[in-house]
Design an enzyme around this catalytic site. Structure first.
Site, mmCIF file in Angstrom:
data_model
loop_
_atom_site.group_PDB
_atom_site.id
_atom_site.type_symbol
_atom_site.label_atom_id
_atom_site.label_comp_id
_atom_site.label_asym_id
_atom_site.label_seq_id
_atom_site.Cartn_x
_atom_site.Cartn_y
_atom_site.Cartn_z
ATOM 1 N N GLU A 264 2.000 9.992 2.207
ATOM 2 C CA GLU A 264 2.009 11.228 3.232
ATOM 3 C C GLU A 264 2.846 11.056 4.481
ATOM 4 O O GLU A 264 2.678 11.294 5.734
ATOM 5 C CB GLU A 264 0.530 10.967 3.944
ATOM 6 C CG GLU A 264 -0.738 11.068 2.919
ATOM 7 C CD GLU A 264 -0.485 12.416 2.111
ATOM 8 O OE1 GLU A 264 0.098 13.406 2.451
ATOM 9 O OE2 GLU A 264 -1.159 12.059 1.121
ATOM 10 N N GLY A 265 4.037 10.415 3.969
ATOM 11 C CA GLY A 265 5.242 10.187 4.884
ATOM 12 C C GLY A 265 5.034 9.014 5.714
ATOM 13 O O GLY A 265 4.226 8.413 5.978
#
Lengths: 596, 596
Positions: free
Chosen positions: A443-444
């Site tokens: 998620e980053g």
């Protein structure tokens, strides 16, 4: 096997004694009926589900992993996972904070987040199966056509179907602008989608009868880069007009990744071979639509590490009280035993208290942000909605990166408390460490989070949002500044606030000369601001604990000790971080690439 | 699969350009013939063995693990391990620094350590099979009877037999005073030993024809606690008078541990059922004899993490140069590509340089200590022997704990550079992290190391040994203090030296009041002194690099950059550590045990 006791007392303390969430939520029209008892009842029942149903299959699930039948492309998660999911659906848990229009219970995000903290403590890998559905639910809820909503949202709400996010490709993760999956428009308005995706969590499994894939792909005439990406919904089984399941769609699991952790969640390589999908939102604006899912997912990832920090702490404490080894340096503490329990040793306590403080600080910050998110979504005052939204946007990368870095440190410390036994699978501690590691990546990555915070959320609007949040802290400092008992918390908090202001200005000035200065300072900067948040919430919690000291409830004494530990032993990390952030770019960029 | 290139240039730089080891070693009678070429030739050949023979079976070994046949108690390590070991023995590598009296090559410890660094980079799990033999060799060499020496040392030296250290029992690791394994004297002077041991690395395998176990046990009349422990040698196969192998002895592998890492090394639960052994050294003085092995082992563990740091760095650099993703914030750097290689991003460089600096600092410190150890063992001047021995004793816990904590940080950073791919087994990065984790635990946890440093090695003699080491630093500071070019290194080094002196005094005063203050500060203190060592060696390396800048060799430019990075971005950690060390005991001990 590790044990887990839902930390209901601390959750209720944060929600009701520190943040007074029920009073705040009642002001929102859709939550006008919420009350303390309802919130508590849901958390209590949710805690039972976590501790009794999914915690017992965490260690076994890690050992067993998932199996792919390459001939049928079907994936079988570990023993007990399907049955636990059936219980989850039967209990109505997927619907907790979903829209009543599609069968949801319409409870605040905050309650759902509490439920998820406990499920993450109990079994992160299992929790990812329902957890990924929320992203698909939110993207469709925000951007779907009425038909898409009618087709998918009731099934995602009930949990009969699960969802995924299909973003990453072998050559692009962070940089989605590079993606190659193609979507060809068909005469009937649908699309045929072809390409390869990797790292698709819960991409294939037998827990639900259908899987709703949200897929990023390019239209034939799409501009290059991130402005040429569209979002599609691609079900595993096509859905007939009457809602029944039709033919198998051309989206298959081609392989399972062998990973460091979360073994029990199926991380799939997905192949799309002319899979039929429909577009979600507008052409070439898929990335924006996907970001609706990703922001929620980032809060969810922080919450995963909060859960792991809590459960690792609980088990390390139990071991430290039970395991006897050596005598205290200050003299025998357990004369009836052959040695003292290891909790007498200061450094063992330091490791335990680090995990405890990171769990309690993380819970306070996360709960606060969930409350702001509920307000951002449900306030009838547009200004309030916007303000809350901006604050959530500011704090999201901090929750994602600070809580997951802390979770890595905390689970590793808790494992260390077990000595050699910590390295052995059967004790469960090393699994917490391995599972915690992914949270810093997906998620980053945490570097991306730090750039999002410093570059976009802080410097991007000249620090306006940060200043607003800072004013809340300043108001608290002002209010408590005259209290003798609060000095030990207020002084370092106020001091750190000043330093953050100064540091932000300084980096802003440098970045004006060279934008790479943002990248040089961002990771350190995020941890400094993370500590500012923790210091603020520990001070607020200490205030409540001081006020209630007379009650005789030892919970408040423990809370005060934990707050004192935080200020004495964890907050000082900022001294180094500020120095290294200020050291800036030269030592990073001066060396020629060829010399590495 | 990860790649590995032996860092011969840096090893030679440290040995020959910074420490002038050949000149120093030549002063020792037993190494009078050593020269630079011999050292280099051994390292070059050793590097080939590491890179070509054992590196290729590291990833596959991790995936396959070891297998125990419960009916025969035989353990089979992964494919290729036995063949690689045969090559190792054939090459004469086990004999490198062993005593020529028993067939050894008599080379300095320092050369053997260089060889081990490379083997640890290539395959830590495999390297532990020969690695454990050294402990047994050293204990028998120092304390064995002439008969024991004649029986075991030639076979350990040739590598035909391997060795183990059987210390830990299920209820005692750190606190060996609690151990229960019994040794009953027999009429023939031997002992029958009965008990259960756990965590016995390389405890059973098929690489060698016999395994020489060094076992701690209690005599029937032994005093309780650590003063009632004796050391025994217990071979897997009894040895006949003519040296041939006799009957199978009663020491068996009853189980293999399932671990977080080093999967390819057999971590055995060993059962002794009246196993026949002979005593090594004096009755009830086994712990002291065992410490001969443990000090060397602690240096070896630091060296394991040095190896992992180096190999993780190399692979992360290769990936960061190859992987394209996003553009530099300061503008496009690779216009011919769809994105820039990620090495353009400052935080990616920060992660890489952290690993690089930890590898280079660790190599310099370890090589220095190995040289002091060679002097401690072989000088003909008793004063020098004692002084070197004291310095090695001082620096051993720092090498063990500082290098292994750094290795954990560095391997995790290098894995992070790979993004999601770092979490996947096939890239090999997550294995380095998992393997690195055990190094913080075994051979005395890092907390134990810190107590050993602060409590015993520093405060135990009123700081005398630390002061002597500090005088070397002060002399260097004095010497270089007038050099303009050296200011950037000398000033922070001198400053940190002053701070360590002050901190040591302060903790010493507090510990006088309450010995638990040692435990409260020790872990932070060790890292501060670790940084002092690294700052000293980076300053010395920078000095050499500055002097040779004119040579045009880019190696010296890179060395200077790495040193500058170290001072700018890693050394500042001491600012926080000093604060938390000074914060002392109250926040750790005030909370009642029941409140945890």
């Amino acid at each position: 096997m590790p044990q887990y006791n839902p930390p209901l007392r601390d959750m209720k303390f944060v929600m009701h004694e520190v943040l007074n969430v029920a009073d705040e939520l009642k002001l929102l029209p859709k939550h006008a009926d919420i009350d303390v008892d309802t919130i508590n009842a849901v958390l209590e029942e949710g805690g039972k589900f976590a501790a009794e149903v999914i915690a017992p299959i965490n260690l076994s699930g890690d050992a067993e992993g998932c199996k792919l039948d390459k001939s049928t492309h079907e994936v079988t998660p570990p023993k007990g996972f399907k049955e636990a999911y059936a219980q989850y659906v039967e209990g109505g848990w997927p619907a907790l904070s979903c829209d009543p229009e599609y069968g949801g219970q319409g409870l605040p995000i905050l309650v759902n987040q509490g439920m998820y903290e406990m499920m993450n403590s109990a079994n992160q890998a299992w929790t990812m199966y329902p957890g990924l559905s929320h992203g698909a639910y939110e993207a469709l809820h925000a951007h779907g056509t009425p038909e898409q909503k009618a087709t998918y949202l009731p099934k995602l709400t009930s949990g009969e179907w699960t969802g995924t996010m299909c973003l990453t490709e072998p050559h692009c993760g962070t940089d989605l602008g590079l993606l190659r999956t193609k979507a060809e428009p068909q005469a009937d308005g649908s699309y045929k989608i072809t390409g390869a995706k990797i790292f698709i969590s819960a991409g294939e499994h037998d827990l639900a009868e259908n899987i709703v894939h949200l897929v990023l792909a390019r239209l034939p005439d799409a501009p290059v880069g991130s402005k040429g990406i569209s979002l599609f919904v691609v079900p595993k089984f096509n859905v007939n007009a009457d809602g029944s399941l039709g033919s198998r769609n051309g989206i298959f699991c081609a392989g399972l990744e062998h990973k460091m952790g979360i073994h029990a969640n199926s991380t799939c390589q997905m192949v799309l071979e002319g899979a039929v999908g429909t577009m979600v939102g507008e052409p070439n604006k898929g990335l924006a639509a996907m970001f609706v899912m990703m922001n929620a997912a980032r809060l969810g990832v922080g919450n995963q590490s909060l859960g792991l920090t809590e459960v690792a702490y609980q088990n390390a404490v139990a071991y430290a009280k039970d395991r006897i080894q050596m005598r205290a340096l200050s003299g025998v503490k357990a004369p009836d035993k052959a040695a003292d329990p290891i909790i007498v040793h200061p450094d063992v306590r330091k490791m335990l208290l680090t995990a405890r403080a990171y769990a309690e600080g993380g819970r306070a910050l996360s709960t606060y942000v969930a409350l702001q998110l509920d307000k951002a979504l449900a306030s009838d005052d547009e200004d309030e909605r916007k303000e809350c939204e901006a604050e959530v946007a500011l704090l999201t990368p901090i929750i994602k990166a600070f809580l997951t870095d802390n979770g890595w440190i905390a689970t590793s410390h808790c494992m260390q408390v077990f000595g050699g036994h910590g390295f052995i699978h059967e004790w469960g501690m090393e699994q917490f460490v391995r599972d915690a590691r992914i949270n810093m990546i997906y998620e980053g990555t945490n570097t991306i989070q730090s750039l999002d915070l410093l570059g976009r959320k802080v410097l991007g609007n000249n620090g306006a949002t940060l200043k607003k949040f800072g004013k809340k802290i300043a108001a608290f400092v002002e209010e408590e500044g005259t209290s003798e008992a609060m000095q030990e918390f207020i002084n370092p908090l106020a001091d750190l606030g000043d330093k953050v202001t100064k540091l932000t200005t300084e980096i802003g000035m440098k970045a004006f000369q060279n934008p790479d200065e943002v990248g040089a300072a961002a990771v350190d900067y995020l941890r400094v601001v993370g500590h500012l948040c923790f210091a603020y919430f520990f001070a607020r919690m200490a205030k409540v604990a001081l006020d209630k000291q007379g009650s005789g409830d030892p919970f408040y004494t423990a809370k005060l000790h934990t707050a004192r530990f935080y200020f004495a032993k964890l907050l000082p990390e900022t001294a180094s971080l500020i120095r290294t952030a200020r050291a800036g770019l030269p030592s990073l960029m001066d060396m020629d690439e060829a010399l590495f």
